[in-house]
Structure formats: structure tokens, C-alpha cells
Write a protein that holds these residues in place. Sequence first.
Motif, PDB file in Angstrom:
ATOM      1  N   GLN A  34       1.214  -0.257   5.715  1.00 48.30           N
ATOM      2  CA  GLN A  34       0.440   0.955   5.465  1.00 48.30           C
ATOM      3  C   GLN A  34      -1.030   0.715   5.741  1.00 48.30           C
ATOM      4  O   GLN A  34      -1.580  -0.321   5.380  1.00 48.30           O
ATOM      5  CB  GLN A  34       0.640   1.404   4.020  1.00 48.30           C
ATOM      6  CG  GLN A  34      -0.115   2.689   3.707  1.00 48.30           C
ATOM      7  CD  GLN A  34       0.207   3.242   2.332  1.00 48.30           C
ATOM      8  OE1 GLN A  34       1.353   3.536   2.018  1.00 48.30           O
ATOM      9  NE2 GLN A  34      -0.814   3.369   1.508  1.00 48.30           N
ATOM     10  N   SER A  35      -1.655   1.702   6.380  1.00 51.71           N
ATOM     11  CA  SER A  35      -3.094   1.644   6.625  1.00 51.71           C
ATOM     12  C   SER A  35      -3.816   2.456   5.556  1.00 51.71           C
ATOM     13  O   SER A  35      -4.715   1.971   4.885  1.00 51.71           O
ATOM     14  CB  SER A  35      -3.383   2.184   8.029  1.00 51.71           C
ATOM     15  OG  SER A  35      -4.747   2.459   8.186  1.00 51.71           O
ATOM     16  N   SER A  36      -3.420   3.713   5.404  1.00 49.58           N
ATOM     17  CA  SER A  36      -3.851   4.501   4.250  1.00 49.58           C
ATOM     18  C   SER A  36      -2.696   5.447   3.960  1.00 49.58           C
ATOM     19  O   SER A  36      -1.680   5.408   4.663  1.00 49.58           O
ATOM     20  CB  SER A  36      -5.154   5.250   4.544  1.00 49.58           C
ATOM     21  OG  SER A  36      -4.955   6.190   5.577  1.00 49.58           O
TER      22      SER A  36
END
Length: 437
Positions: A34-36
Motif C-alpha cells: 500500500q502507498s496510501s
Amino acid sequence: MRLSQYFLPTLKDTPAEAQIASHRLMLRAGMVRQSSAGIYSWLPLGLRVLKKIEMVVREEQNAIGCHEVLMPTIQPADLWRKSGRYDDYGPEMLRFVDRHERDMLYGPTNEEQITEIFAEAVRSYRELPQMLYHIQWKFRDEVRPRFGVMRGREFLMKDAYSFDLDGAGARRSYNKMFVSYLKTYERLGLKAIPMAADTGPIGGDMSHEFLILADTGESEIACHRDFLEMSLINQSIDFDGDLQPIVDRFTGKYAATDEMRNLETEKALGEDLVTARGIEVGHIFNFGTKYSKPMGASVAGPDGQDVAVEMGSYGIGVSRLVGAIIEASHDENGVIWPDSVAPFQAGIINLKSGDGDCDNVCEDIYRKMRNLGVEVLYDDRDARAGAKFADADLIGLPWQIIVGPRGVKNGVVELKNRKSGDRDELSLEAAFSKISG
Ligand code: ATP
Ligand code: MG
């Protein structure tokens, strides 16, 4: 691929933030990070699966004469002002301003963009029908992104668009897509059930969602039991012929998502009723002249009069499918990939890396398989057998070729089928022929 040189950051522990199996397994198997919220990076193993799904989707779109294009992710707001959707879309649309103070947006879908392209290029009914698609990232600022890639904010979609002169043509295009979707999902190892969907102000019966059954699905569905057995496999389909009988067969029985359910019909079905939860993996929709009229997409008809073209749009959630396939196919040890989307067809597990004989046999198998064009992941790491077994089950390749000192002495390998769990001692040749089916 040699695992010792690959980038496969698997996790032993279950990540706390993941609520459903596919999300947990995609993180644990080193497929995504996950990045955001709702936005992910795809790591090598995950990307291989994504690309495989894309390829199946692409082949089936090409097979019905739908042509691939690639439209941008960023679109000008003015385009959406023409259709009236700029104001209607709401907070799911990510809007921003460029350095020249022009309003821009990250496309949540592409009806406007494709309609503009079509309107500029096509002038006569003789150039119809036309079908175009692309596979491109979308952004929707979902209120509650969750379940990993299943409900992301940035996600990969195949969206296709059809253009026809009249309602009969639109029906033919719709039917092509309908049947092509059934084929696509079957090739992905899924049982997808078409369910009548709300057509809103357009009306008619040309909107269907395709759902697969899974306990973690977001919609509550009900359908006739017969759907569980229906299939197109082994049926050769003439896409230029009349597809209505196939469409009728797959729409003739009751199947409904939450908002479309009819309790009376369900009662009457009795034992034939199945209720379950479902994941929406596609949605096809005819919307007549909703975009062609305001955006001036018309052609000269046979009588010389201008007519607004009849349009449809057809979406498949490509990145959602990665999660959906895992929901449909996993066990407590990990993923079980269907052959068609497996990141590699087989893995080689060297039980004693560093042992001259084991290494030689593994290298030999690795070379031969690559020569045969089999995609293979060779676990040549200096690690315990237990860890290798666990990772192999976790990443879920259809076949595992297990090479240990005892087998090597007897001239055999062990072949494990990930799905059935069956393990056989075989000669290398026999193992190869099993793997290549
Ligand atoms: P949903 O009802 O799940 O929100 P939708 O009706 O908004 O989906 P469509 O506009 O029909 O979705 O998009 C086509 C396909 O794209 C859907 O069938 C689904 O598979 C996929 N999709 C839609 N939204 C998302 C999302 N947020 N994350 C991942 N895939 C999505
Ligand atoms: Mg939908």
C-alpha cells in the motif's frame, strides 16, 4: 526466474490491517504494497498476475472485433462540462488545476473522452458499428477504500465503448460483449453470473453486472441454482452470428443483486434458490444517446439525415479481479492460481541447495523447462525446506517440482499439484508431461 535473485518480499505474519483473505495473501505473497489508502504499488509477482489477467481480457476483446486504444488518465474538465457530468459526479472525482489555471481531473471513466474521439473521426453510418476499448488506470475517491485492491481508489479497468446506428445494432454489440464476458471470466477460472442491473432513466434490459460468488463479496445476491452449472466451455461461438439464444439462456433465469431482488420470485423458486454474497467483476451498459447527443456524436444515416449514435459501455475490473480470483481460489496455506493467470506455471524446490547432485538436477530441470517455454520459478535459496514449502504454497503456483537427495539417487522427482495437494514420485519426463497437460 531464480528466487535467490528475484524480488519476492513474502511476510510470515498476517498483516493486521487486512480484513479479507485476498488482501492478506496479496500482502503476504509480496504481490502489492500500500502507498496510501486505496492506492497500491504492484511488486513483480503481483504485476505478473495483473498482466496475465489483462492479456486474457485483451484477447477476448480483440476476438469480438473491439479495437484497443489508450486514452489518458488526466482529462480536461471542459470535456465533462459538455456531457453535464462535471457537476453531477460528486466528490469521487479527483479534480485539480494545472499551472495555466485549467481545471483538470483524473478520469474515473472515459465515456466523454471516447465520445469526443469518435465524434471527430466518424461521419457516416457506413463506418459503423465500431467498438473500442482500453485498459487504463482510473481514480475514484471512494469514501471507504477497503479490502486491498478490491475497492481501491486507483484501480485498473478495461473499459470498452460501442457505437451503433440504431437500437438493433446496439443490441448486437451488447450481446457480443455479454458473451465475450462470459468467456473471459471462464478463462480466468471464475464462475461469473450475469445479473440484471438498474438501467436508470435509459430503461430497457441492457444492463448487466457480472458477479462471482464469494463470502467476502460486498453485495448480497440471489440466483437460480442452475447458474452454478452453466458454462460456455467447449462451445465454439460465432460472434458474427446470432448471439441472442446464448444471451437468453444466461438471462432467462432469476439472478439479482441487492437492489434488484424480488422476494416473491425467490419464494417461488424454493429449493432452486441460492443466496450468497458476490463480488462485481464487470458491468455492461447500454445508454443510448446519453453522451452522443450532448457531445455531438452523430453520423449521416442512409437517408442523409444526421442521427446521434447509440452507445454502450462495458467495464471489467482488472485489478479487482486479482483479489476476486484469490477470494474464489485459496486455502489456509495460500493462493491457488488457476493456470491461466498463475505468475509462473511451476516452481522448482531444491530441498538441499549446495548439494552438488541436487543442484545439478535442479539446474538441468530449470534449463529444460525454460527451453520448453514453461515459466518457472526456481527456489535456489539457501533456506530450510520448510520455509521453501511454505512460500511455494503461499504464492500458489499450480505445480511444484520437489528435488531432494533421495529422489535424485533414484532418478525421480516429486511433483505436487497445488490445488489437489496430490504428490507423486515421477521421472522428470513424466513430470513434464503432466505439467504441460
Ligand atoms: P461498484 O458498484 O463496485 O462501486 P461501479 O458500479 O462503480 O462498481 P463500474 O463503473 O461499473 O463500477 O466499473 C466497472 C468495474 O470496475 C466494476 O464492475 C468493478 O469490477 C471495477 N471497479 C469499480 N470500482 C472499483 C474500485 N473502487 N476498485 C476496484 N475496482 C473497481
Ligand atoms: Mg456497477
